[in-house]
Design a protein around this motif. Sequence first.
Motif, PDB file in Angstrom:
ATOM      1  N   GLN A 196       2.197  15.521  -2.617  1.00 34.49           N
ATOM      2  CA  GLN A 196       1.510  16.379  -1.648  1.00 34.49           C
ATOM      3  C   GLN A 196       2.505  17.189  -0.824  1.00 34.49           C
ATOM      4  O   GLN A 196       2.310  18.385  -0.587  1.00 34.49           O
ATOM      5  N   VAL A 197       3.580  16.532  -0.390  1.00 32.95           N
ATOM      6  CA  VAL A 197       4.589  17.243   0.405  1.00 32.95           C
ATOM      7  C   VAL A 197       5.244  18.336  -0.432  1.00 32.95           C
ATOM      8  O   VAL A 197       5.431  19.480   0.033  1.00 32.95           O
ATOM      9  N   PHE A 234       0.835  -1.209   0.000  1.00 33.60           N
ATOM     10  CA  PHE A 234       0.000   0.000   0.000  1.00 33.60           C
ATOM     11  C   PHE A 234       0.866   1.254   0.000  1.00 33.60           C
ATOM     12  O   PHE A 234       0.620   2.206  -0.746  1.00 33.60           O
ATOM     13  N   LEU A 235       1.907   1.272   0.850  1.00 32.63           N
ATOM     14  CA  LEU A 235       2.781   2.433   0.910  1.00 32.63           C
ATOM     15  C   LEU A 235       3.562   2.623  -0.391  1.00 32.63           C
ATOM     16  O   LEU A 235       3.777   3.760  -0.837  1.00 32.63           O
ATOM     17  N   LYS A 236       4.000   1.504  -0.987  1.00 32.59           N
ATOM     18  CA  LYS A 236       4.705   1.607  -2.263  1.00 32.59           C
ATOM     19  C   LYS A 236       3.805   2.195  -3.347  1.00 32.59           C
ATOM     20  O   LYS A 236       4.243   2.994  -4.169  1.00 32.59           O
ATOM     21  N   GLU A 237       2.531   1.780  -3.324  1.00 33.22           N
ATOM     22  CA  GLU A 237       1.602   2.256  -4.354  1.00 33.22           C
ATOM     23  C   GLU A 237       1.318   3.752  -4.204  1.00 33.22           C
ATOM     24  O   GLU A 237       1.147   4.461  -5.205  1.00 33.22           O
ATOM     25  N   HIS A 238       1.273   4.256  -2.944  1.00 32.35           N
ATOM     26  CA  HIS A 238       0.898   5.650  -2.705  1.00 32.35           C
ATOM     27  C   HIS A 238       2.100   6.524  -2.359  1.00 32.35           C
ATOM     28  O   HIS A 238       1.925   7.666  -1.925  1.00 32.35           O
ATOM     29  N   ALA A 239       3.297   5.999  -2.557  1.00 26.46           N
ATOM     30  CA  ALA A 239       4.493   6.794  -2.234  1.00 26.46           C
ATOM     31  C   ALA A 239       4.570   8.046  -3.096  1.00 26.46           C
ATOM     32  O   ALA A 239       4.923   9.143  -2.614  1.00 26.46           O
ATOM     33  N   LEU A 240       4.234   7.927  -4.385  1.00 26.68           N
ATOM     34  CA  LEU A 240       4.281   9.081  -5.278  1.00 26.68           C
ATOM     35  C   LEU A 240       3.255  10.137  -4.870  1.00 26.68           C
ATOM     36  O   LEU A 240       3.544  11.348  -4.893  1.00 26.68           O
TER      37      LEU A 240
END
Length: 333
Positions: A15-16, A4-10
């Motif tokens: 956002q940052v 999940f984190l890999k998928e939403h890392a981008l």
Amino acid sequence: MKLFLKEHALLIAVQVVQFFIILAIYWLDGYRHLLPALYGIFLGLFFLTAYLTYHYFSRRKFYKRLTEEVASLDDSFQTTENSPISQALDHLLKEQYRHYQTRIKELESRQEEHLKFMDQWVHQMKTPLSVIELIAQNLDEPDSSSIREETDRMKTGLNTILYMARLRTIEQDFHIKPVHLSQIIHEVNGENKRLYIRNGVYPNLLQEKQDMIVETDEKWLFFMLSQLINNAVKYSRGKSNRIDISIFEKNGEAVLEVKDFGAGIPEADKRRVFEPFYTGENGRKFRESTGMGLYLTKEAADHLGHRIELESKMGEGSLFRLIFGKTQNLTAL
């Protein structure tokens, strides 16, 4: 969670970066109030975290299914969630499963046809070989013996091909029943009588216990013993005039040994003699070797629940030991 984190890392990174860009724009425009800006960043991060948390827990089963290994093909019919991507994954796996099953049935059908063809072809070839042997009996020596020697080799090769084909469906080819070991040895010796005479090597039967019976498949045991005897005779030729075939009981188990006093097996070849098509150093000296006899013997023994052991020393010979289950006494049957 890692997937999940890999998928939403981008998404998190974008956002940052977006927050810093907005701060930079306000700073360059002369806005110097830091606390409201930090509060705005906090709100943005809060809503981003809330979205990611909801997204993860609502699709936790989906991500868990993607990361776990499939234990069986039936797992393809499991359902995850009602989200579009989950339903698309379920549909894909089910279609793959159906395609796989169709393909497997096609391959099994082809394999069965190939097995039937090999079986019929081998039996058809045995008929002209028998005719050739009958014709050879009316010829003068040494022509008669030479022809029959070649037909024996062809029969051995045909039997090897047949059992190679049967090995693919060996579980369906079993017929376990009580087998009298000394009787099967006499049958194999009778079948290989010309082999013994031609090579000047003769069997010496040693029975520690009479009327020893084991639970096995008679047809496959006949083949395994024939392979061991053929190897023993082949590698004894010119070095010894006998092979020992022993029957005895050890630790409550029936043991059948075939021992020759011939060339022996090099130490480097011992661990590979049961591999298919491996002939080793001796195979280069004895051109008749195919590297399939011991492989088929080992495979058949494993499927029958028997054990096979090897002892050998260069220049002194080899010993192959077939170990069966608990013995039975003929009079008790």
